[in-house]
Design an enzyme around this catalytic site. Sequence first.
Site, mmCIF file in Angstrom:
data_model
loop_
_atom_site.group_PDB
_atom_site.id
_atom_site.type_symbol
_atom_site.label_atom_id
_atom_site.label_comp_id
_atom_site.label_asym_id
_atom_site.label_seq_id
_atom_site.Cartn_x
_atom_site.Cartn_y
_atom_site.Cartn_z
ATOM 1 C CD GLU A 107 4.978 -3.128 -3.691
ATOM 2 O OE1 GLU A 107 5.559 -3.475 -2.578
ATOM 3 O OE2 GLU A 107 3.929 -3.171 -4.037
ATOM 4 C CE LYS B 99 4.541 -0.035 -0.944
ATOM 5 N NZ LYS B 99 3.251 -0.459 -0.511
#
Length: 298
Positions: free
Chosen positions: A177, A214
Amino acid sequence: MNTQEMTDRIANGEGFIAALDQSGGSTPKALKAYGVADDAWSGDEEMFAEIHKMRCRIVTSPSFGGGKVIGAILFEKTMEGCTDDGSPIPELLSRRGIVPFLKVDNGMHDTENGAQLMKDMPNLEARCKRAKELGVFGTKMRSVIHEADGAGIKANVAQQMDYGLQILDYGLMPILEPEVSLKSESRPQAEALLLTHMLDELNRVPEGKRVMLKLTLPSEPNLYKQLVDHPKVLKVVALSGGYSREEACRELAKNDGMIASFSRALLEVLQADMDDGEFDTALGKAIDEIQAASMQPA
């Protein structure tokens, strides 16, 4: 669910991943939004007890197990906790068809070269081992990009992949992420650089292995379609990043093949003083809206 069943659920499930991994820094804000005032708890243990009650209420709510939530990201204390019937949270989630993930990062350093890299994770192997014992499928770790600085973004993405490859070796599925801040004044340029460096870093993933990503919803729709379609990416999920649920769902629907992994946008209307019926109705409405926005063709 076994590992293959969890892999198939993430790859093909018609739903989204709930982010229930607020950590120490974000927990007071999450509790206040939920209607639990700061004076309702004293010290970290009581604070985490309050957030654990909130999370247990969410994961045991009928609407949460209705098939539209295909995964949930947990904070470590949540992973180690139990529900009222004594079931470990990952076991309960798996029984309900929800794939459990664990947040593993230890926070971030201050900004350098326009980016915040993650702090060292000396306990990563032990944390991953414990997660596997409890039936967790994968992990998630967050860093942030504030400016379109090539050196900072390259270092950020490389660090994510360094840890991701370790996590693959420990037998778990890593969610990388590298968040691009919505407040960035050079956001489109930062997103373009992120895409370039992530495509380069995916070359390091061994053949036959995959990671998950993500990412912030991009300013240019379908900017990350190459990542969605990449053979070494199991799934690309989107963070809400400060958007309201309405805004986040609208932006997500513009991006084919991406699904949601929302936190604030999922929980924004839930209140501690709701009765169980009101709570489940509000949560179910949020789940329906986010699931619908996630079901764009790949």
